[in-house]
Design an enzyme around this catalytic site. Structure first.
Site, PDB file in Angstrom:
ATOM      1  N   CYS A  63       0.813  -1.229   0.000  1.00  0.00           N
ATOM      2  CA  CYS A  63       0.000   0.000   0.000  1.00  0.00           C
ATOM      3  C   CYS A  63       0.843   1.274   0.000  1.00  0.00           C
ATOM      4  CB  CYS A  63      -0.966  -0.004   1.185  1.00  0.00           C
ATOM      5  SG  CYS A  63      -2.107  -1.383   1.110  1.00  0.00           S
ATOM      6  N   HIS A  85      -2.844   7.111   3.044  1.00  0.00           N
ATOM      7  CA  HIS A  85      -3.334   5.848   2.474  1.00  0.00           C
ATOM      8  C   HIS A  85      -4.609   5.473   3.218  1.00  0.00           C
ATOM      9  CE1 HIS A  85      -3.966   1.750   1.525  1.00  0.00           C
ATOM     10  NE2 HIS A  85      -3.563   1.313   2.704  1.00  0.00           N
ATOM     11  N   ASN A 104     -10.354   0.161   1.080  1.00  0.00           N
ATOM     12  CA  ASN A 104      -8.891   0.265   0.971  1.00  0.00           C
ATOM     13  C   ASN A 104      -8.500  -0.264  -0.420  1.00  0.00           C
ATOM     14  OD1 ASN A 104      -6.141  -0.310   1.029  1.00  0.00           O
ATOM     15  ND2 ASN A 104      -6.141  -0.967   3.162  1.00  0.00           N
TER      16      ASN A 104
END
Ligand code: UT7
Length: 363
Positions: free
Chosen positions: A121, A263, A293
């Site tokens: 990520c 993020h 996500n």
């Protein structure tokens, strides 16, 4: 540990000149998940802030999302010429080769440098630093950087802890050679990793470790696994530390930041990091409610969403901070340039609207 800490010291900086995002049309709401998993909308919203996510149709792959985001960002940057294509992803189309060359070819860019970044990520922030390096070294005048992931292809649909969190999507930017002092110049950076914690986020099978063993991998080993509680703690600590280190290198104070773009791991994580930094939550850009996500796509998708809604304006100062498996983390600063506003990558989720009652397809 010796984390990479760099500022825009070279005469040539990478300057943001295009932005776009794209998500697949299939929407999976919390209500839909609750029909097949032992979970419910209230649990998911309270623990994660997520109301829905977009997922690929059978047969769709990460490169399909990356190409669509790439096509849009090249139009936004009004160019069809770049010298490198970088794809940050945890879900490449194949173990070998990288996804970026195929994406470049499908965008009519066959022949240019093309490679993937595997930093889970944190991939988009690592990608920004790599693109800045290519430009500073004179290897490229213009770089197309795409963060794209299809976590729905690696998460076990029966794993309620992870199936609720992730969504699929792609976000892209074009960076051009410019001056470190102009709006859109990316840097200072902070990048770091801690491989002693690699087992906190892992797909155990599919790589050389498992393939050199006899026998078929188990169902569990073929899917994404995450020790959620421990990851949560690391995410809050590492993101706050990385953000602080970057601000201090640039000589910025927390109050200098107009928008914190983290993020999009989990709304509680984002708010905890903002609170820890002393940033008001209004300055924290979130879109996890609408798309979950989305891995390496989450920061460019958040930027595209905020820029489309005119929440981010030219001259605003941004702090981008990411965290992911590896473990990896990273931050970067920039002042927002005058860009054509991108199209909304998806319909924003209205917090007062239940976001539909199940799986559906948007136009
Ligand atoms: O992008 C990379 C970085 N990733 C992240 O940052 C994710 C970090 N972690 C998290 O976001 C959270 O840890 C989760 C959302 C994954 C889980 O939330 P949590 O508050 O840490 O819950 P938990 O794992 O401690 O589970 C609490 C309880 C457990 O039941 P028991 O053992 O207390 O009886 C779980 O089995 O909740 C249960 N549970 C669920 N219940 C309903 C776990 N998943 C679900 C679910 N629905 N989907």
């Amino acid at each position: 540990m010796f984390p990479i800490a760099a500022g825009p010291s070279a005469a040539r900086a990478a300057v943001l000149c295009g932005l776009a995002g794209w998500v697949p049309s299939r929407v999976v709401t919390n209500e839909h998940l609750a029909r097949r998993l032992d979970t419910d909308d209230a649990w998911i919203r309270t623990r994660t802030g997520i109301r829905r996510r977009h997922v690929v149709d059978p047969g769709q792959a990460t490169s399909d999302l990356a190409v669509e985001a790439g096509r849009r960002v090249l139009a936004s940057a009004a160019t069809d010429r770049v010298h490198a294509v970088v794809v940050a992803t945890t879900t490449p189309d194949h173990t070998c080769p990288a996804t970026a060359p195929a994406v470049a070819a499908r965008l009519g860019l066959a022949g240019v440098a093309a490679f993937d970044i595997s930093a889970v990520c944190t991939g988009f922030v690592y990608g920004l630093a790599s693109a800045a390096g290519l430009i500073a070294a004179g290897v490229a005048e213009r770089v197309l950087l795409i963060g794209a992931d299809t976590y729905s292809t690696i998460v076990d649909p029966l794993d309620r802890a992870n199936a609720i969190i992730f969504g699929d999507g792609a976000g892209a930017v074009v960076l051009r050679a410019g001056h470190p002092d102009e709006p859109g110049a990316v840097g200072h950076f902070d990048l770091g990793s801690d491989g002693t914690q690699e087992d906190l986020i892992m797909v155990a099978a599919g790589g050389s470790r498992q393939r050199s063993l006899p026998g078929e991998p188990s169902r569990q080993d073929r899917h994404f696994a995450m020790r959620g509680k421990e990851v949560y703690r690391h995410a809050v600590t590492r993101m706050a530390e990385s953000a602080r280190a970057t601000l201090s290198r640039a000589g910025w104070k927390v109050d200098d930041v107009d928008h914190f773009v983290p993020h999009q791991a989990n709304l509680r994580i984002l708010h905890s990091v903002a609170d820890d930094l002393g940033l008001t939550r209004e300055r924290c850009v979130t879109h996890v409610e609408s798309v979950g996500n989305t891995g390496a796509a989450s920061i460019p998708l958040a930027l595209a969403d905020a820029a489309a809604g005119r929440m981010i304006r030219p001259g605003d100062r941004l702090l981008l901070t990411a965290f992911g498996g590896g473990l990896t983390w990273g931050s970067c600063l920039l002042t927002w340039p005058a860009l054509p506003a991108p199209a909304h990558p998806y319909d924003p989720c209205d917090p007062h609207d239940p976001c539909g009652q199940g799986e559906r397809t948007t136009s």
